[in-house]
Design a protein around this motif. Structure first.
Motif, short mmCIF file in Angstrom:
data_model
loop_
_atom_site.label_atom_id
_atom_site.label_comp_id
_atom_site.label_asym_id
_atom_site.label_seq_id
_atom_site.Cartn_x
_atom_site.Cartn_y
_atom_site.Cartn_z
N SER A 80 33.89 33.28 34.01
CA SER A 80 34.12 33.95 35.24
C SER A 80 34.27 32.92 36.40
O SER A 80 33.28 32.20 36.85
CB SER A 80 33.30 34.92 35.50
N GLY A 82 34.76 34.33 39.59
CA GLY A 82 34.34 35.15 40.55
C GLY A 82 35.41 35.98 41.51
O GLY A 82 35.23 36.09 42.50
N ARG A 84 37.39 38.49 40.88
CA ARG A 84 37.11 39.94 41.17
C ARG A 84 36.22 40.22 42.11
O ARG A 84 36.50 41.10 42.95
CB ARG A 84 36.80 40.47 39.51
N ALA A 193 30.51 43.62 38.81
CA ALA A 193 31.70 42.71 38.36
C ALA A 193 31.04 41.28 37.67
O ALA A 193 31.94 40.41 37.14
CB ALA A 193 32.74 42.64 39.53
N ASN A 273 38.46 45.99 31.34
CA ASN A 273 39.46 45.12 31.51
C ASN A 273 39.42 44.20 30.29
O ASN A 273 38.61 43.79 29.83
CB ASN A 273 39.37 44.43 32.73
N ARG A 278 43.45 41.11 33.05
CA ARG A 278 42.46 41.62 33.77
C ARG A 278 42.96 41.62 35.36
O ARG A 278 42.60 42.68 36.18
CB ARG A 278 41.17 40.99 33.64
O1 PAZ Z 1 35.48 36.60 37.72
P1 PAZ Z 1 37.00 36.81 37.23
O2 PAZ Z 1 37.64 37.42 38.23
O3 PAZ Z 1 37.45 35.81 36.67
O4 PAZ Z 1 36.73 37.94 36.06
C1 PAZ Z 1 36.15 39.38 36.37
C2 PAZ Z 1 35.24 39.75 35.35
C3 PAZ Z 1 36.33 39.82 34.06
C4 PAZ Z 1 34.23 39.00 34.80
C5 PAZ Z 1 35.15 41.05 35.36
O5 PAZ Z 1 35.94 42.13 35.77
C6 PAZ Z 1 34.24 41.96 34.41
O6 PAZ Z 1 34.55 42.31 33.60
N1 PAZ Z 1 32.82 41.80 34.48
C7 PAZ Z 1 31.88 42.20 33.59
C8 PAZ Z 1 32.04 41.26 32.27
C9 PAZ Z 1 30.98 41.78 31.01
O7 PAZ Z 1 31.42 42.71 30.19
O8 PAZ Z 1 30.02 41.49 31.19
#
Ligand code: PAZ
Length: 370
Positions: A80, A82, A84, A193, A273, A278
């Motif tokens: 990630s 960050g 999102r 997120a 997502n 995503r």
């Molecule tokens: O940070 P990013 O934009 O590259 O990704 C966002 C993300 C996919 C980490 C977020 O949308 C998300 O799903 N967070 C939770 C992840 C989890 O299941 O732990």
């Protein structure tokens, strides 16, 4: 080295390999981060300052690390960046929220994310004019609204940045944020997120010094991170509007996993997502508030702004908060797809629509209490 054998001579080896920590045993045994008190106080005064003036949202953003050594040379991480969280924070600010932006150190941040060193290097914006440096006219056009919004947030003090690095930092900070935001009751929102590791190395399994390669291959046995969503929902901040994210690499798991999370933790909304899509499509999964017309499964299309395909499944159960919903409850799924929402405008970001939907739901959540 097996992680079940303590690499740190002064600490006891883990008695039970692959332990499952309850939240309570986790916080009783793991060391808090050094800056916890200062960061908690910063959150407390920010929340008090805005209580009654603006709604407050906690946005968590970026990945968490799992250090292999306490003098950390190596750590496990995830993908990630960050994006999102940083993007969503901007839309929350423009919707009038005060934002606690809890992010991984050095991950993307609201406003400056537009000029990340890899995608849009800062020096490429500039041109030399005599003895001065100015933004090129083309770049100035893009920069102006970003700079205006950034200055506004800065001048009004509507965003507080709190950084974390490890999964341990994250867990302690999330608990502190939950407790500090509890007095906001329904006016507080949690937008979780961050990509939080499911596994960690407890203090007594972490090597103190750099693990030596001379010892041969490295075997790690990690313990499961406690499921802190449950105490967040049920104890720390029982009235808050809580949105968790579910990331999968196979679309087919998104809805069952999201429903299972709602049933297990009793919070309001899971946004599902898939890794590769995503940025373009997400699904909102929540307990149904209106029964399906037929009393059985059904599809509903159109009607709500931003709604692309709304599906309600299962038998109706009342939306429960803080209680386990038995399997077979009714759920609504709302897909948001960027190319169906943006009217062909390629500059639009899916977070604009996600936040639009959330603001409406949060308003309804607050109004339902009155
Ligand atoms: O940070 P990013 O934009 O590259 O990704 C966002 C993300 C996919 C980490 C977020 O949308 C998300 O799903 N967070 C939770 C992840 C989890 O299941 O732990």
């Amino acid at each position: 080295m097996s992680a079940a054998t303590s690499p740190h001579p002064s600490r006891a080896a883990s008695p039970t390999p692959g332990r499952e920590f309850s939240t309570e045993s986790y916080f009783n045994t793991q060391r808090p981060p050094a800056r916890l008190e200062v960061q908690t106080e910063a959150m407390r005064s920010f929340v008090q300052k805005w209580d009654g003036k603006r709604r407050v949202v906690l946005v968590t953003s970026g990945g968490t690390t799992v250090p292999l050594e306490s003098n950390t040379v190596r750590f496990l991480d995830n993908f990630s960046a960050g994006t999102r969280g940083a993007t969503s924070a901007e839309y929350f600010l423009s919707a009038g929220y005060a934002v606690v932006f809890m992010h991984r150190l050095h991950s993307l941040r609201p406003f400056s994310r537009h000029y990340s060193h890899s995608l849009n290097p800062f020096l490429d914006l500039l041109t030399i004019s005599g003895d001065s440096v100015v933004a090129t006219p083309e770049q100035a056009k893009h920069l102006l609204p970003v700079l205006r919004a950034y200055n506004r947030a800065h001048d009004e003090g509507t965003m507080l940045s709190i950084d974390f690095q490890t999964v341990n930092d994250y867990l302690w900070l999330l608990r502190a944020a939950g407790q500090v935001m509890a007095p906001l009751e329904r006016r507080g929102m949690f937008y979780l997120a961050a990509a939080v590791s499911d596994f960690f190395l407890p203090d007594d399994k972490v090597a103190e010094h750099k693990i030596q390669s001379a010892k041969g291959s490295l075997h790690l046995e990690m313990d499961q991170v406690p499921k802190v969503l449950r105490p967040l929902v049920q104890e720390w901040t029982p009235e808050g509007y809580i949105v968790s994210f579910k990331l999968e690499t196979d679309d087919n798991f998104l809805i069952p996993k999201a429903r299972a999370a709602l049933a297990r933790y009793g919070h309001q909304l899971v946004i599902g997502n898939e890794l590769h899509t995503r940025k373009y499509r997400v699904v909102f999964v929540e307990r149904a508030i209106t029964p399906p017309a037929s009393g059985k499964e059904g599809y509903f299309t159109g009607g709500v702004r931003g709604l692309v395909d709304k599906r309600i499944t299962g038998a109706m159960t009342p939306p429960l908060r803080g209680a386990q919903t038995p399997g077979g409850g009714a759920y609504e799924e709302t897909w948001l797809e960027l190319d169906q929402l943006n009217g062909g405008d390629k500059e639009k970001e899916i977070e604009e629509y996600i936040i639009g939907e959330l603001v409406a739901r949060h308003e309804a959540w607050i109004a339902a209490k009155k």
